[in-house]
Scaffold this active site. Structure first.
Site, short mmCIF file in Angstrom:
data_model
loop_
_atom_site.label_atom_id
_atom_site.label_comp_id
_atom_site.label_asym_id
_atom_site.label_seq_id
_atom_site.Cartn_x
_atom_site.Cartn_y
_atom_site.Cartn_z
N GLU A 42 27.81 42.24 43.53
CA GLU A 42 28.88 41.82 42.63
C GLU A 42 28.85 40.33 42.34
O GLU A 42 29.14 39.90 41.21
CB GLU A 42 30.25 42.22 43.21
N HIS A 63 39.94 50.17 49.82
CA HIS A 63 39.74 50.64 48.44
C HIS A 63 41.03 50.86 47.66
O HIS A 63 41.02 51.61 46.69
CB HIS A 63 38.99 51.98 48.45
#
Ligand SMILES: Cc1ncc(C[n+]2csc(CCOP(=O)(O)OP(=O)(O)O)c2C)c(N)n1
Ligand SMILES: Cc1ncc(C[n+]2csc(CCOP(=O)(O)OP(=O)(O)O)c2C)c(N)n1
Ligand SMILES: [Mg+2]
Ligand SMILES: [Mg+2]
Lengths: 327, 337, 327, 337
Positions: free
Chosen positions: C60, C129
């Site tokens: 990322e 998450h």
């Protein structure tokens, strides 16, 4: 008691805790051979050896991640961030790992680790090196966020951090390193988290602050006193857990509050504190809670612009006067 | 750095000498398979929530490696973590209850499939951020030497995890610490050919993944991850060296997952049915059974008994989980700081 | 106008902008061959080829960093985060680079890039998450933070993001992907940032929200109406810049406000909004601004605990009643 | 991957043929030296604030590399970025004014020493987060090919930067994109032996730094970074290949910094005075002058003239900066979004 600088108070805490518990070790960039960019760790490598004073590569995520792996096995690692600006590359390790593992393991492990180092604006360090992160970390459950303003707190709270079971984000301030104060000599004098403190009493307005902004607030309070305005000044000391009870109590007396932080206003620490005060003692307030904050800009390099970007005494004084409708 | 592919780790003679051990290993692999099938079934029945990633097809890797486990070692994995937990001796009932989000799950229902955890059995967690746990394993390895034990840390991760920054930081630190014997860690690449839908040659500039460890001066070897004998032989050798030297080692196990990446990966547009069918010809359990039967180390009856037992373990776990109570609402606020 | 899902609205925006401007490209994990975990990018690889639809490694920070390097040279990269939880590993690239380069270069470069993907609690995705990041990003000057709640906004604001000159954190919500709504067909219908909107009028209380919490707030408002309580509901739409003028105006009418966010209360978005309301229209308030937030805990896996951790309609209703002193 | 050390890049014959070019290069190196000395002086005088990192001792690296610069190329550096900016043709007065935090600095005084920036001259910045700019360079390289130019991206970074995650992510992506000719980037390791106070063998598990690029299938070569002829020869060859193929390349330039890490690094406990003195024997400017004088390409008088000119450039820049006005306070709020 001894008179120590904030820097030496931190150094003392490290030495005393490393002497006390062989499970305490420290790692970071240039903390050993180089003795630390701010010399907090001077002498430690020689004293404790390379296995306990670990010079790391430039790898903040690696530092934090390995510390987590050590902490889960019962060591008490301390990670020095050269400055907290660099901890952004370790954000995932701090926020998604250190803060959450105990929870998702159902409490099977503790996380006795400390991440410490300076933050805040310096002198012309520009946009990437001048930030404060207390609201950033304060948002995440699973962390403790400490922001000591005095040498005594720096020492006592660092000891709590090292001896505890939780991941502690220990936010020092480089501009405070040279500040002197009385510090207990007793190696077992620890300061708990989540206990705010009234550091100056006053009846007219409550000024709430922490870390370097406390110094500013106290200076403002002294000036205000000359004009007959007595400010009660409260040092939050920790941002998470946040102990606002003394603040509420104070506001019940003063009916006015000013919150002072160095960093950007939007979604900063002062917003939370102001909202909480309003929520809790709304009927006691004679004026909206005022916020004093840095300007909402990346930090510029030029000194004249930089001085415009950060809060000064006068801003606190002005905010107090607004709160008193004396502006 | 010397690298060779270990293809069959044990001669026939050696196999027979350790017959009991092989049977245990086979039994464990079968338990994993049946357990994973049960989890997929229960996911489709809506009993298991969140993301579910199973180990089907990869059993020989964790089983071969963790056969070297000794009390005191610590093990880390990603979110594909059921097999490791089972292998370390966690109660299958407690694992299944965890997957069901029940209060007597191994983490009181607070972790779930991606975050299994059983510290008492040496399992220090399944992690959901790809590659994030590698640094943890390196740190734990350090701690084990710091405390002057002979224990090691074992870290499982996928091929896809090798491209994220924390992989690099962890391995460089492991290589450095290893020089002074302070990083007894075994890094295990579960190279199943894909990171979700992205094939290795589409995600890694150097597709010889093990060789990347050369960049950290960490010895590394490849192995056929469907051949549990080979995996086990290499693991024994590697682990012995690690315990002795305190230096890290890397095993690249070349394997394949038979199921989708996760339970939601139905279409699998990134690979053909043919490819999957072909790979299933090299089912690690089937390969092991064939070999052990040829060598007369197990009989068909024994295998059938193992199958039945495994089936029962999985079934019992589901029943246990189903009947277990939800976590106490007070659990919401515990284990934070 | 067409009726589209939020998912399809985003997909349409991508297609229209890629058709319009060859400098627009998109990258992310599994967005090409796999067609996206949420299928937002289905068909794009085939249509635009591998140079414009880039399947990246799991990296990322690399995705965001390379996008910055592209944006400075005039491309308009869009980075898909599979979910925003993973963007934590790119925090430094977003906060210390994308948000600051224009400033420290003295305005020599623009930063036309978008980082988009879902955030928020799902169903049993556990602690790592399930997070929301609007306050996290909203704190940093140099970013735009968008939180569309409707398919029309998702499309129109994504177009603004792609066409603009600024780094935009485009926070979608996976629970909204299936939601349908009328969406303009005009490929040039863009929605500006920093314009909040009254989506329901009412005289008794002002409910302030954004993203999925808007849906909740509207449902609560409908129920409250049955009891004769008319709530004015305001969708903030962007978190930075934050347009609170319609909120102030509304509070001048209703004298009561409730702010609704999904994430942890401390240092969350609602604190800033509540503090700003109080600061600006203190004298208009008949009650403290109420906050509805998720519980201050890492997200648990078990469904019963998870349901206890996130805000529901009833929480909004209860907060409104508290604000009306009807509890 | 083949790697060899380029020790002298040009034969005597070739040297003479490009006499004018060498003189330009020498002049530039001398200007950098004098300019950096001036910045250190002005820092001590309190005219320059913040952190200051100078290039003294390393001049041959950036100068040899950027002699290949063509309009359209883009260049990135860390915080040790004065030399690159000067070499690309930025106005020394504007640079010094920036260091003084003045309104007519090249970034209006908003960046300072660590963040020099001159997009018009191809300089896309100095960056303060170690390793953070490598990904930017890879992305810019991609953009240059995407736009179908023949330009390249050049990225300078230190040995210490090679251990941070973004190094790894950037290089793997560069290697991958390079396969399809979409990453014309030259990565230049300015290996000066230390990351602040940490010697290479204390921060990198594999001390053969260039070889780490093998892990990304990126060709890499070492060069004596004090020998500008060698640096330049290698750079010419590398850049030609990069332009042609669109694939990345790495140069490891072995160099040494004569000053402290930054202006605050006074004690330098990590290295001995002796070591520094010894390294100063290989002053890249002195080495070049000796060679060019031997080859009769420059005369002592010419060198003296260059010295005087450089001195004047630095002096003028200081005067200019000193007399320049502070930024307009309104600048505080511009260039944000
Ligand atoms: C930092 C981060 N980015 C993206 C994801 C989403 N994600 C989960 S698993 C996965 C693929 C991982 O592949 P690999 O490492 O090969 O392991 P495998 O699933 O094949 O066992 C991705 C992209 C994530 N969890 N974390
Ligand atoms: C992420 C990060 N961590 C730490 C620092 C502090 N720091 C600045 S320069 C430096 C050393 C860098 O060494 P190297 O990459 O070799 O470059 P050199 O200074 O030798 O040119 C460090 C640790 C930083 N700027 N960024
Ligand atoms: Mg894989
Ligand atoms: Mg260096």
């Amino acid at each position: 008691m001894s008179e120590l600088t904030y820097r030496d108070a931190i150094h003392r805490a490290l030495v005393e805790e490393m002497d006390r518990d062989p499970n305490v070790l420290i790692m970071g960039e240039d903390i050993g051979v180089y003795e630390g960019t701010f010399r907090i760790t001077a002498g430690l490598l020689k004293k404790y050896g390379a296995n306990r004073v670990i010079d790391t590569p430039i790898a903040e995520a690696g530092m934090v991640g390995t510390a987590i792996g050590m902490a889960m096995l019962g060591l008490r690692p301390i990670v020095e961030m050269m400055t907290f600006n660099f901890a952004l590359v370790a954000a995932d390790q701090i926020l998604n790992h250190a803060a959450k593992i105990r929870y998702f393991s159902g409490g099977q492990v503790d996380m006795p680790m400390v991440i410490r180092g300076p933050q805040g604006a310096g002198v012309q360090l520009s946009a990437q090196h001048s930030q404060s992160f207390e609201a950033f970390y304060g948002h995440f459950p699973g962390l403790i966020v400490a922001t000591p303003a005095t040498p005594a707190d720096a020492k006592g709270m660092l000891k709590s951090a090292i001896r505890g079971k939780d991941p502690v984000i220990f936010l020092e301030n480089a501009a405070l390193y040279g500040m002197k104060g009385e510090v207990p000599d007793d190696p077992d004098a620890v300061e708990p988290f989540g206990v705010s403190r009234v550091v100056r009493e006053g009846a007219h307005v409550t000024i709430v602050s922490y870390s370097r902004m406390l110094v500013l607030s106290l200076a403002a309070a002294a000036k205000l006193a000359e004009e007959g305005i007595e400010a009660e000044v409260i040092d939050l000391r920790t941002i998470r857990p946040l102990d606002l009870d003394p603040v509420y109590q104070s506001v019940r007396k003063t009916h006015r509050a000013v919150v002072v932080q160095e960093q950007w206003k939007p979604f900063g620490a002062a917003g939370e504190i102001a909202a909480s005060i309003t929520e809790t003692v709304f009927d006691e307030l004679d004026a909206p809670v005022e916020r004093v904050t840095g300007e909402d800009v990346p930090m510029p390099y030029a000194r004249n612009l930089e001085l415009l970007a950060v809060p000064h005494e006068e801003h606190v004084i002005a905010a107090v006067k607004r709160a008193l409708y004396r502006d | 750095m010397a690298r060779k592919k270990e293809t069959h780790g044990s001669s026939t003679h050696a196999l027979a000498a350790r017959a009991a051990e092989w049977k245990t290993i086979l039994r464990k692999m079968i338990v994993i398979r049946r357990f994973e099938e049960a989890t997929e079934r229960e996911f489709r029945r809506g009993k298991i929530g969140g993301y579910l990633h199973v180990y089907t097809g990869q059993e020989a890797v964790a089983t071969g490696i963790l056969a070297t486990y000794r009390q005191g070692d610590v093990v880390y994995a990603g979110y594909r973590d059921h097999a490791q937990t089972l292998l370390l001796g966690s109660d299958p009932n407690g694992i299944m209850a965890e997957l069901f989000g029940k209060g007597n799950g191994i983490s009181h229902g607070k972790g779930g499939s991606m975050h299994l955890f059983d510290a008492a059995h040496g399992f220090y967690g399944g992690y959901g951020i790809v590659g994030g746990h590698l640094t943890l394993a390196a740190g734990s390895a350090y701690a084990l030497r710091y405390k002057e034990t002979e224990s090691i840390a074992v870290c499982f991760f996928g091929d896809g995890a090798m491209n994220i920054g924390s992989f690099h930081e962890a391995l460089n630190m492991a290589g450095l610490w290893g020089r002074s014997g302070m990083c007894p860690a075994l890094f295990v690449i579960e190279n199943n050919g894909y990171a979700m839908g992205t094939a290795v040659d589409r995600h890694s500039a150097l597709t010889d993944l093990g060789a990347r460890f050369d960049a950290y001066a960490i010895p590394n070897e490849k192995v056929d991850g469907q051949d549990v004998f080979a995996v086990h032989a290499l693991a024994e050798r590697a682990v012995a060296t690690i315990r002795e030297t305190g230096r890290p080692f890397c095993i690249e196990a070349q394997t394949y997952r038979f199921s989708g990446h996760g339970a939601a990966d139905i279409l699998q547009p990134y690979r053909s049915k043919n490819e999957v069918e072909e790979q299933k010809q090299r089912d690690p359990i089937r390969l092991m059974i064939t070999r052990l039967t040829e060598e007369k180390i197990v009989t068909t009856e024994e295998v059938e008994a193992m199958e039945a037992e495994a089936q029962q373990i999985a079934q019992r776990a589901v029943e246990y989980a189903e009947q277990s109570p939800q976590p106490d609402p007070a659990e919401l606020f515990t284990d934070i700081v």
